[in-house]
Design a protein around this motif. Structure first.
Motif, PDB file in Angstrom:
ATOM      1  N   VAL A  89       0.545  -1.540   0.342  1.00 42.74           N
ATOM      2  CA  VAL A  89      -0.241  -0.047  -0.206  1.00 42.74           C
ATOM      3  C   VAL A  89       0.634   1.299  -0.126  1.00 42.74           C
ATOM      4  CG1 VAL A  89      -2.053   1.381   1.669  1.00 42.74           C
ATOM      5  CG2 VAL A  89      -2.277  -1.425   1.108  1.00 42.74           C
ATOM      6  N   GLY A  90       1.836   1.421   0.778  1.00 48.18           N
ATOM      7  CA  GLY A  90       2.740   2.380   1.060  1.00 48.18           C
ATOM      8  C   GLY A  90       3.651   2.597  -0.607  1.00 48.18           C
ATOM      9  N   LEU A  91       3.982   1.555  -0.965  1.00 47.45           N
ATOM     10  CA  LEU A  91       4.741   2.050  -2.259  1.00 47.45           C
ATOM     11  C   LEU A  91       3.298   2.439  -3.316  1.00 47.45           C
ATOM     12  CD1 LEU A  91       6.738  -1.571  -3.011  1.00 47.45           C
ATOM     13  CD2 LEU A  91       8.138   0.643  -2.839  1.00 47.45           C
ATOM     14  N   ALA A  92       2.499   1.601  -3.938  1.00 44.40           N
ATOM     15  CA  ALA A  92       1.718   2.244  -4.046  1.00 44.40           C
ATOM     16  C   ALA A  92       1.044   3.474  -3.958  1.00 44.40           C
ATOM     17  CB  ALA A  92      -0.019   1.374  -4.328  1.00 44.40           C
ATOM     18  N   GLY A  93       1.243   3.643  -3.236  1.00 42.32           N
ATOM     19  CA  GLY A  93       0.708   5.505  -3.069  1.00 42.32           C
ATOM     20  C   GLY A  93       1.803   6.161  -3.414  1.00 42.32           C
ATOM     21  N   ALA A  94       2.686   6.504  -3.085  1.00 37.58           N
ATOM     22  CA  ALA A  94       4.113   6.515  -3.691  1.00 37.58           C
ATOM     23  C   ALA A  94       4.404   7.251  -4.710  1.00 37.58           C
ATOM     24  CB  ALA A  94       6.020   6.225  -2.890  1.00 37.58           C
ATOM     25  N   THR A  95       4.258   5.518  -5.836  1.00 37.65           N
ATOM     26  CA  THR A  95       3.844   5.626  -7.589  1.00 37.65           C
ATOM     27  C   THR A  95       2.795   6.476  -7.441  1.00 37.65           C
ATOM     28  OG1 THR A  95       4.938   3.707  -6.870  1.00 37.65           O
ATOM     29  CG2 THR A  95       3.671   4.181  -8.978  1.00 37.65           C
ATOM     30  N   ALA A  96       1.792   6.501  -6.619  1.00 36.87           N
ATOM     31  CA  ALA A  96       0.288   7.137  -7.134  1.00 36.87           C
ATOM     32  C   ALA A  96       0.236   8.952  -7.324  1.00 36.87           C
ATOM     33  CB  ALA A  96      -0.172   6.982  -6.767  1.00 36.87           C
ATOM     34  N   VAL A  97       1.439   9.344  -5.948  1.00 34.93           N
ATOM     35  CA  VAL A  97       2.311  10.535  -5.705  1.00 34.93           C
ATOM     36  C   VAL A  97       3.287  10.712  -6.618  1.00 34.93           C
ATOM     37  CG1 VAL A  97       3.192  12.346  -4.237  1.00 34.93           C
ATOM     38  CG2 VAL A  97       1.499  10.501  -3.294  1.00 34.93           C
ATOM     39  N   THR A  98       4.012  10.349  -7.257  1.00 37.20           N
ATOM     40  CA  THR A  98       5.040  10.925  -8.519  1.00 37.20           C
ATOM     41  C   THR A  98       4.492  10.588  -9.556  1.00 37.20           C
ATOM     42  OG1 THR A  98       6.368   9.068  -7.041  1.00 37.20           O
ATOM     43  CG2 THR A  98       6.939   9.588  -9.517  1.00 37.20           C
ATOM     44  N   ILE A  99       3.182   9.685  -9.494  1.00 41.07           N
ATOM     45  CA  ILE A  99       2.934   9.804 -10.685  1.00 41.07           C
ATOM     46  C   ILE A  99       2.665  11.739 -10.396  1.00 41.07           C
ATOM     47  CG2 ILE A  99       0.661   9.869 -12.692  1.00 41.07           C
ATOM     48  CD1 ILE A  99       2.327   6.325 -11.756  1.00 41.07           C
ATOM     49  N   LEU A 100       1.211  11.612 -10.625  1.00 42.61           N
ATOM     50  CA  LEU A 100       0.336  12.669  -9.691  1.00 42.61           C
ATOM     51  C   LEU A 100       1.241  14.022 -10.300  1.00 42.61           C
ATOM     52  CD1 LEU A 100      -2.339  14.499  -9.439  1.00 42.61           C
ATOM     53  CD2 LEU A 100      -1.465  14.521  -7.051  1.00 42.61           C
ATOM     54  N   LEU A 101       2.722  14.102  -9.053  1.00 39.32           N
ATOM     55  CA  LEU A 101       3.068  15.521  -9.383  1.00 39.32           C
ATOM     56  C   LEU A 101       4.151  15.255 -10.661  1.00 39.32           C
ATOM     57  CD1 LEU A 101       5.501  15.258  -6.080  1.00 39.32           C
ATOM     58  CD2 LEU A 101       3.579  16.926  -6.735  1.00 39.32           C
ATOM     59  N   ALA A 102       4.373  14.280 -11.139  1.00 36.48           N
ATOM     60  CA  ALA A 102       4.736  14.679 -12.580  1.00 36.48           C
ATOM     61  C   ALA A 102       3.946  14.927 -13.933  1.00 36.48           C
ATOM     62  CB  ALA A 102       5.807  12.893 -13.066  1.00 36.48           C
ATOM     63  N   ARG A 103       2.420  14.537 -13.604  1.00 38.15           N
ATOM     64  CA  ARG A 103       2.089  15.351 -15.184  1.00 38.15           C
ATOM     65  C   ARG A 103       1.442  16.749 -14.835  1.00 38.15           C
ATOM     66  NH1 ARG A 103      -2.947  10.160 -15.640  1.00 38.15           N
ATOM     67  NH2 ARG A 103      -1.732   8.832 -16.682  1.00 38.15           N
ATOM     68  N   MET A 104       1.415  17.112 -13.298  1.00 36.93           N
ATOM     69  CA  MET A 104       1.113  17.867 -12.591  1.00 36.93           C
ATOM     70  C   MET A 104       2.183  19.243 -13.051  1.00 36.93           C
ATOM     71  SD  MET A 104      -0.090  18.173  -8.905  1.00 36.93           S
ATOM     72  CE  MET A 104       0.057  20.043  -9.067  1.00 36.93           C
ATOM     73  N   ALA A 105       4.253  18.918 -12.853  1.00 34.27           N
ATOM     74  CA  ALA A 105       4.909  19.284 -13.636  1.00 34.27           C
ATOM     75  C   ALA A 105       4.428  19.812 -15.157  1.00 34.27           C
ATOM     76  CB  ALA A 105       6.443  18.380 -13.522  1.00 34.27           C
ATOM     77  N   HIS A 106       4.132  18.890 -15.639  1.00 33.19           N
ATOM     78  CA  HIS A 106       4.039  18.786 -17.463  1.00 33.19           C
ATOM     79  C   HIS A 106       3.504  19.285 -17.634  1.00 33.19           C
ATOM     80  CE1 HIS A 106       4.717  16.821 -21.168  1.00 33.19           C
ATOM     81  NE2 HIS A 106       3.215  16.951 -21.739  1.00 33.19           N
ATOM     82  N   ARG A 107       2.069  19.496 -17.200  1.00 35.29           N
ATOM     83  CA  ARG A 107       0.671  20.869 -17.686  1.00 35.29           C
ATOM     84  C   ARG A 107       0.913  22.303 -17.323  1.00 35.29           C
ATOM     85  NH1 ARG A 107      -4.414  19.464 -13.863  1.00 35.29           N
ATOM     86  NH2 ARG A 107      -4.025  17.048 -13.343  1.00 35.29           N
ATOM     87  N   GLU A 108       1.922  22.527 -17.011  1.00 38.05           N
ATOM     88  CA  GLU A 108       2.560  23.671 -17.062  1.00 38.05           C
ATOM     89  C   GLU A 108       3.476  23.875 -17.479  1.00 38.05           C
ATOM     90  OE1 GLU A 108       4.601  24.406 -12.313  1.00 38.05           O
ATOM     91  OE2 GLU A 108       2.632  24.209 -11.675  1.00 38.05           O
TER      92      GLU A 108
END
Length: 187
Positions: free
Chosen positions: A168-187
Motif C-alpha cells: 500500500v505504501g509503494l502504491a501510494g508513493a507511485t501514485a504521488v509521483t505520477i500525480l506530481l509528474a503530470r502536474m509538472a508536465h501541465r505547466e
C-alpha cells in the motif's frame, strides 16, 4: 594542447581570485559531507587503505562542479559502498549508520544544490546558508523520527500485514509521483 591547458589554468586562477567566502564555505561543506557520507557507507577495511584517496577525490567533484553530475556520483557510490559493506563484508546494519548515512547524503545533496545556484563570486549574507541548513535540519529530524517509528511498527506488524502495508505504501508513493509528474508536465 598545451595552449588549452594554460588557458584553463588562467581561467581557474581568475575564478579563484574573484571567489568570495560564503560560496567557498558552502562548496567546502558539500565536500566534507560527501566525504563523511562515503566514510559512513564504505567498509572500514577499505577506508584505512589507499583507496580512501580515490573516495575523497570523488567527493571533491560536486564541490568543484556543483551543477554537474558529481552529487549523483557521490550518492550512488555511497549506496554502492553501503551494499558492499552489508552484503559483501557481512557488516551488521546499525540504526545509527542508516540515520547518519541518510542525513549526510541529504546534506551533501542540499549543499551541492545551493552551491549550484550561487555563483562563486556572489556576495551572500550568512542568513542564506543558515536558513537553508535550518530547513535541512528540520527535514532530517522529521525523517529520522519517522524512520524510528516505522522500524518500531515493523517489529509489531510482521507477516502478511507488514507485506500488505508495504505494498500500500509503494502504491501510494507511485501514485504521488505520477500525480506530481503530470502536474509538472501541465505547466
Amino acid at each position: 594542447m598545451l595552449t588549452g591547458i594554460t588557458a584553463r589554468a588562467g581561467h581557474l586562477r581568475k575564478t579563484l581570485s574573484r571567489a568570495t567566502p560564503v560560496p567557498i564555505m558552502i562548496r567546502g561543506s558539500a565536500f566534507l559531507t560527501g566525504v563523511l557520507a562515503l566514510g559512513v557507507a564504505w567498509p572500514a577495511q577499505l577506508l584505512v587503505s589507499r583507496y580512501f584517496v580515490l573516495i575523497a577525490l570523488l567527493a571533491l567533484w560536486p564541490a568543484l562542479a556543483p551543477a554537474g553530475r558529481g552529487g549523483t556520483a557521490v550518492a550512488l557510490t555511497a549506496v554502492g559502498g553501503w551494499l558492499l559493506d552489508t552484503a559483501g563484508f557481512d557488516s551488521r546494519i546499525a540504526l545509527w549508520r542508516v540515520l547518519a548515512l541518510a542525513a549526510l547524503l541529504y546534506l551533501a545533496h542540499t549543499l551541492t544544490a545551493l552551491a549550484a545556484v550561487l555563483p562563486i563570486d556572489s556576495i551572500v549574507n550568512l542568513d542564506v546558508p543558515g536558513t537553508w541548513l535550518g530547513r535541512a535540519a528540520v527535514v532530517i529530524l522529521i525523517s529520522s523520527v519517522l524512520i524510528v517509528l516505522a522500524l518500531g511498527l515493523t517489529a509489531d506488524l510482521g507477516g502478511s500485514a507488514f507485506q500488505l502495508a508495504t505494498l500500500v505504501g509503494l502504491a501510494g508513493a507511485t501514485a504521488v509521483t505520477i500525480l506530481l509528474a503530470r502536474m509538472a508536465h501541465r505547466e
